[in-house]
Scaffold this active site. Structure first.
Site, PDB file in Angstrom:
ATOM      1  N   ASN A 122       0.787  -1.237   0.000  1.00 32.61           N
ATOM      2  CA  ASN A 122       0.000   0.000   0.000  1.00 32.61           C
ATOM      3  C   ASN A 122       0.822   1.292   0.000  1.00 32.61           C
ATOM      4  O   ASN A 122       0.298   2.341  -0.359  1.00 32.61           O
ATOM      5  CB  ASN A 122      -1.015  -0.006   1.154  1.00 32.61           C
ATOM      6  CG  ASN A 122      -0.342  -0.008   2.494  1.00 32.61           C
ATOM      7  OD1 ASN A 122       0.724  -0.570   2.668  1.00 32.61           O
ATOM      8  ND2 ASN A 122      -0.966   0.638   3.458  1.00 32.61           N
TER       9      ASN A 122
ATOM     10  N   LYS B  80      12.705  -7.283   0.286  1.00 33.31           N
ATOM     11  CA  LYS B  80      11.711  -8.079  -0.438  1.00 33.31           C
ATOM     12  C   LYS B  80      10.399  -7.296  -0.449  1.00 33.31           C
ATOM     13  O   LYS B  80       9.681  -7.231   0.536  1.00 33.31           O
ATOM     14  CB  LYS B  80      11.497  -9.445   0.224  1.00 33.31           C
ATOM     15  CG  LYS B  80      10.979 -10.451  -0.752  1.00 33.31           C
ATOM     16  CD  LYS B  80       9.661 -11.114  -0.518  1.00 33.31           C
ATOM     17  CE  LYS B  80       8.387 -10.578  -0.119  1.00 33.31           C
ATOM     18  NZ  LYS B  80       7.433 -10.279  -1.181  1.00 33.31           N
TER      19      LYS B  80
ATOM     20  N   VAL C 110       0.690 -12.620   8.995  1.00 36.20           N
ATOM     21  CA  VAL C 110       2.070 -12.846   8.532  1.00 36.20           C
ATOM     22  C   VAL C 110       3.050 -12.338   9.587  1.00 36.20           C
ATOM     23  O   VAL C 110       4.050 -12.997   9.900  1.00 36.20           O
ATOM     24  CB  VAL C 110       2.313 -12.160   7.161  1.00 36.20           C
ATOM     25  CG1 VAL C 110       3.778 -12.303   6.750  1.00 36.20           C
ATOM     26  CG2 VAL C 110       1.409 -12.757   6.082  1.00 36.20           C
ATOM     27  N   GLY C 111       2.732 -11.196  10.191  1.00 35.24           N
ATOM     28  CA  GLY C 111       3.603 -10.632  11.220  1.00 35.24           C
ATOM     29  C   GLY C 111       3.780 -11.589  12.396  1.00 35.24           C
ATOM     30  O   GLY C 111       4.898 -11.758  12.904  1.00 35.24           O
TER      31      GLY C 111
ATOM     32  N   GLU D 191      -9.843  -5.634  10.472  1.00 34.32           N
ATOM     33  CA  GLU D 191      -9.344  -4.683   9.475  1.00 34.32           C
ATOM     34  C   GLU D 191      -9.901  -5.069   8.094  1.00 34.32           C
ATOM     35  O   GLU D 191      -9.781  -6.218   7.660  1.00 34.32           O
ATOM     36  CB  GLU D 191      -7.815  -4.702   9.427  1.00 34.32           C
ATOM     37  CG  GLU D 191      -7.264  -3.652   8.473  1.00 34.32           C
ATOM     38  CD  GLU D 191      -5.743  -3.672   8.385  1.00 34.32           C
ATOM     39  OE1 GLU D 191      -5.184  -4.755   8.188  1.00 34.32           O
ATOM     40  OE2 GLU D 191      -5.132  -2.595   8.501  1.00 34.32           O
TER      41      GLU D 191
ATOM     42  N   CYS E  19      -2.848   1.840   6.580  1.00 31.57           N
ATOM     43  CA  CYS E  19      -2.937   1.216   7.904  1.00 31.57           C
ATOM     44  C   CYS E  19      -3.473   2.220   8.915  1.00 31.57           C
ATOM     45  O   CYS E  19      -4.029   1.839   9.934  1.00 31.57           O
ATOM     46  CB  CYS E  19      -1.583   0.690   8.321  1.00 31.57           C
ATOM     47  SG  CYS E  19      -0.286   1.913   8.098  1.00 31.57           S
TER      48      CYS E  19
ATOM     49  N   GLN F 101      -8.469  -7.901  -2.982  1.00 28.69           N
ATOM     50  CA  GLN F 101      -8.796  -6.856  -2.006  1.00 28.69           C
ATOM     51  C   GLN F 101     -10.205  -6.315  -2.258  1.00 28.69           C
ATOM     52  O   GLN F 101     -10.966  -6.082  -1.314  1.00 28.69           O
ATOM     53  CB  GLN F 101      -7.762  -5.734  -2.076  1.00 28.69           C
ATOM     54  CG  GLN F 101      -7.927  -4.678  -1.000  1.00 28.69           C
ATOM     55  CD  GLN F 101      -7.755  -5.213   0.411  1.00 28.69           C
ATOM     56  OE1 GLN F 101      -6.762  -5.823   0.740  1.00 28.69           O
ATOM     57  NE2 GLN F 101      -8.759  -4.986   1.253  1.00 28.69           N
TER      58      GLN F 101
ATOM     59  N   GLY G 166       3.090  -5.238   7.281  1.00 30.89           N
ATOM     60  CA  GLY G 166       2.096  -6.015   6.551  1.00 30.89           C
ATOM     61  C   GLY G 166       0.978  -6.444   7.477  1.00 30.89           C
ATOM     62  O   GLY G 166       0.685  -5.765   8.468  1.00 30.89           O
ATOM     63  N   SER G 167       0.393  -7.587   7.170  1.00 30.30           N
ATOM     64  CA  SER G 167      -0.793  -8.016   7.916  1.00 30.30           C
ATOM     65  C   SER G 167      -0.407  -8.680   9.245  1.00 30.30           C
ATOM     66  O   SER G 167       0.720  -9.154   9.412  1.00 30.30           O
ATOM     67  CB  SER G 167      -1.598  -8.989   7.061  1.00 30.30           C
ATOM     68  OG  SER G 167      -0.789 -10.091   6.720  1.00 30.30           O
TER      69      SER G 167
HETATM   70  P1  NAD Z   1       0.881  -9.047   3.771  1.00 30.41           P
HETATM   71  O1  NAD Z   1       1.112  -9.420   5.198  1.00 30.41           O
HETATM   72  O2  NAD Z   1       0.058  -9.939   2.939  1.00 30.41           O
HETATM   73  O3  NAD Z   1       2.289  -8.921   3.000  1.00 30.41           O
HETATM   74  C1  NAD Z   1       3.302  -8.062   3.477  1.00 30.41           C
HETATM   75  C2  NAD Z   1       4.638  -8.581   2.969  1.00 30.41           C
HETATM   76  O4  NAD Z   1       4.905  -9.853   3.559  1.00 30.41           O
HETATM   77  C3  NAD Z   1       4.686  -8.809   1.448  1.00 30.41           C
HETATM   78  O5  NAD Z   1       5.950  -8.456   0.959  1.00 30.41           O
HETATM   79  C4  NAD Z   1       4.472 -10.295   1.337  1.00 30.41           C
HETATM   80  O6  NAD Z   1       4.999 -10.839   0.135  1.00 30.41           O
HETATM   81  C5  NAD Z   1       5.244 -10.801   2.551  1.00 30.41           C
HETATM   82  N1  NAD Z   1       4.870 -12.130   3.014  1.00 30.41           N
HETATM   83  C6  NAD Z   1       3.707 -12.799   2.795  1.00 30.41           C
HETATM   84  N2  NAD Z   1       3.771 -14.016   3.365  1.00 30.41           N
HETATM   85  C7  NAD Z   1       4.971 -14.109   3.971  1.00 30.41           C
HETATM   86  C8  NAD Z   1       5.613 -15.115   4.757  1.00 30.41           C
HETATM   87  N3  NAD Z   1       5.018 -16.282   5.028  1.00 30.41           N
HETATM   88  N4  NAD Z   1       6.844 -14.868   5.258  1.00 30.41           N
HETATM   89  C9  NAD Z   1       7.453 -13.679   5.017  1.00 30.41           C
HETATM   90  N5  NAD Z   1       6.898 -12.694   4.267  1.00 30.41           N
HETATM   91  C10 NAD Z   1       5.677 -12.911   3.763  1.00 30.41           C
HETATM   92  O7  NAD Z   1       0.325  -7.552   3.778  1.00 30.41           O
HETATM   93  P2  NAD Z   1      -0.160  -6.678   2.513  1.00 30.41           P
HETATM   94  O8  NAD Z   1      -1.468  -7.231   2.060  1.00 30.41           O
HETATM   95  O9  NAD Z   1       0.937  -6.525   1.541  1.00 30.41           O
HETATM   96  O10 NAD Z   1      -0.363  -5.241   3.190  1.00 30.41           O
HETATM   97  C11 NAD Z   1      -1.517  -4.871   3.851  1.00 30.41           C
HETATM   98  C12 NAD Z   1      -1.329  -4.930   5.345  1.00 30.41           C
HETATM   99  O11 NAD Z   1      -0.227  -4.126   5.721  1.00 30.41           O
HETATM  100  C13 NAD Z   1      -2.504  -4.377   6.118  1.00 30.41           C
HETATM  101  O12 NAD Z   1      -2.785  -5.210   7.213  1.00 30.41           O
HETATM  102  C14 NAD Z   1      -2.019  -3.020   6.601  1.00 30.41           C
HETATM  103  O13 NAD Z   1      -2.652  -2.539   7.746  1.00 30.41           O
HETATM  104  C15 NAD Z   1      -0.586  -3.316   6.830  1.00 30.41           C
HETATM  105  N6  NAD Z   1       0.206  -2.079   6.851  1.00 30.41           N
HETATM  106  C16 NAD Z   1       0.671  -1.638   8.050  1.00 30.41           C
HETATM  107  C17 NAD Z   1       1.404  -0.458   8.125  1.00 30.41           C
HETATM  108  C18 NAD Z   1       1.935   0.024   9.433  1.00 30.41           C
HETATM  109  O14 NAD Z   1       2.915   0.763   9.426  1.00 30.41           O
HETATM  110  N7  NAD Z   1       1.337  -0.345  10.562  1.00 30.41           N
HETATM  111  C19 NAD Z   1       1.656   0.266   6.960  1.00 30.41           C
HETATM  112  C20 NAD Z   1       1.156  -0.212   5.754  1.00 30.41           C
HETATM  113  C21 NAD Z   1       0.438  -1.407   5.712  1.00 30.41           C
END
Ligand code: NAD
Length: 478
Positions: free
Chosen positions: A149, A172, A229-230, A380, A281, A328, A225-226
């Protein structure tokens, strides 16, 4: 179609596979084919970064400052072109894309200065005749994993401090938006930074992201990210005792009190709920409105939403671009259905829109008559979908605002100093906004949340050094 390779050890290396980068405003428009690395390429990138680390981590701060400043200067000079690229691949409007690129350029400039400002402390020892010095050192090779995003700003706010403090990097980016990361890598590559200090490995998260997190050559992982995954990344890092930093989701509340300026309140709610297609986010998705202002607020929101223009992200006059992907879009629309099945009323939007080109266009959706326990107010959604919760007074508004597993950003619209002050102190969010949208932050101050939104130390500003350096305490007998 142009192929964009991975940057490993200072070379653009062809990958086993490529995937097209499709414009969500026009599915016939491809930005080119982008590499999909395999694990062997990731191993090469980590090895290159490990090899580059001893020299880079001990290089003079002037060299690092010059490189980061040069990167920032080029990004800023090319903000219009790169902003268009960003809008074409991610779907936010061109104005938003240019703004994000400018932010990325300024972040590099800021951390160029930080290279020169990384100080330490000198303390007297409790033992006579001994001096104590506290210094910060780089960690090693850092794995950076970024979401789709903010395809330029988030890589920038991880890469810049990592390099400034003397670390080497493997980035990555999200599979959906490799174009901005590739453009950034190209700029970094041409800045004169030594081979292997910065590596770009594009590919699938489940393959490359997972291998990066678990690679023994990676000292630390910074992820945005989400939540799901986090959590997996945090568990993997804990077992391997790696430093980890996670920025994740939000369910940000926007409180509107009876004493708010109605015009200000409506504008900031529309901005933070729907602009950037709600894909921030920090977007507010729960509008918590007190009783007396509620009827006027709903009426004004409905009128304001009718004027929002959804269209091609790069077209003049567009307020809101398309949703970034089909998956999405389907998620956003399913939550509109979920909300109604739970008893909320759809007041505006929520449907898929047709435009001149085929794209993932959606009318921003506002659900009213919602309650705090509904799924639309707990999970979310990450799209242009907001719900309104009616409350009786400030105390109830604060309780509802804090009643969430997330804690990234929270806003209040009020003309009362008493309530603004109380909210700033008692909101359980990492960032609090008074009469401002929950989204929209400065680049030189800490960014991050509490509870399920963030884990580890803060990103950005001088606070970034908490993650990207490790502290050493040295004792010297005088
Ligand atoms: P996502 O978790 O699907 O992917 C994020 C990253 O993780 C991508 O590069 C993806 O390829 C990688 N990934 C996916 N599976 C993985 C794994 N098993 N191991 C390691 N890496 C992996 O998130 P998204 O859909 O790309 O982004 C949207 C999310 O990000 C939303 O939840 C949003 O709230 C969050 N976000 C948070 C902030 C913040 O600063 N708090 C900022 C922007 C987005």
């Amino acid at each position: 179609m142009t192929q964009h390779h991975n940057l490993i050890a200072g070379e653009w290396l062809a990958a086993p596979n490529y995937a097209p980068n499709i414009n969500p405003s026009n599915l016939q428009d491809s930005l080119g084919d982008y590499a999909q690395a395999d694990v062997a390429q990731l191993d090469m990138a980590v090895a290159a970064a490990q090899k580059a680390f001893p020299a880079w981590s001990t290089s003079g701060v002037q060299a690092r400052a010059d490189a980061l400043d040069k990167i920032g200067t080029e990004i800023l000079a090319r903000r219009e072109e790169l902003g268009t690229l960003l809008s074409r691949e991610e779907g936010k409007t061109r104005a938003e894309g240019i703004g994000e690129v400018a932010r990325a350029g300024n972040i590099f400039k800021f951390f160029a200065g930080e290279c020169l400002r990384l100080g330490g402390e000198v303390l007297p020892s409790v033992r006579p005749g001994i001096g104590v010095e506290i210094t910060r050192e780089p960690l090693g090779v850092i794995g950076l994993i970024t979401p789709w995003n903010f395809p330029m700003a988030i890589p920038a706010w991880k890469v810049a401090p990592a390099l400034a403090y003397g670390n080497c990097v493997v980035l990555k980016p999200a599979d959906l938006v490799p174009g901005c990361a590739w453009a950034l890598a190209d700029i970094i590559h041409r800045s004169g930074i030594p081979a292997g200090v910065f590596n770009l490995v594009m590919g699938r998260g489940s393959v490359i992201g997972d291998a990066l997190v678990n690679h023994p050559g990676i000292a630390a992982v910074s992820f945005t990210g989400s939540v799901g995954v986090g959590q997996r990344i945090a568990a993997a890092c804990a077992i391997n005792m790696k430093k980890v930093q996670l920025e994740m989701g939000g369910k940000n509340p926007q409180v509107v009190l009876d004493d708010a300026d109605l015009g200000v309140a409506v504008e900031l709610c529309v901005q933070s709920a729907f602009y950037s297609t709600g894909q921030r986010c920090t977007a507010s998705s729960r509008l918590i409105v007190t009783d007396k202002i509620y009827p006027a607020f709903i009426d004004a929101m409905q009128k304001r939403m009718a004027s929002i223009k959804v269209g091609d992200a790069c077209a003049a006059g567009t307020d809101i671009g398309p949703v970034a992907s089909l998956a999405q879009l389907e998620q956003d629309m399913s939550y509109v259905d979920i909300g109604q099945s739970e008893g909320a009323t759809l007041l505006a939007g929520g449907d898929r829109l047709q435009r001149d080109t085929e794209g993932f266009y959606m009318a921003p959706a506002l659900l009213v008559d919602s309650t705090p326990q509904m799924r639309i107010n707990r999970e979310e959604i990450f799209g242009p979908v907001a719900s309104v919760i009616r409350v009786k007074d400030y105390d109830e508004a604060l309780a509802v605002a804090n009643d969430t597993p997330f804690g990234l950003s929270a806003g209040i619209a009020t003309t009362s100093l008493k309530y603004a002050t109380h909210f700033k102190r008692h909101s359980q969010a990492g960032m609090v906004m008074v009469n401002l949208p929950t989204a929209g932050v400065d680049y030189h101050v800490p960014f991050g949340g509490r509870k399920g939104s963030s884990y580890g130390s803060r990103e950005q500003g001088t606070y970034a050094k908490e993650f990207f350096t490790v502290v050493k305490t040295a004792y010297t007998l005088a």
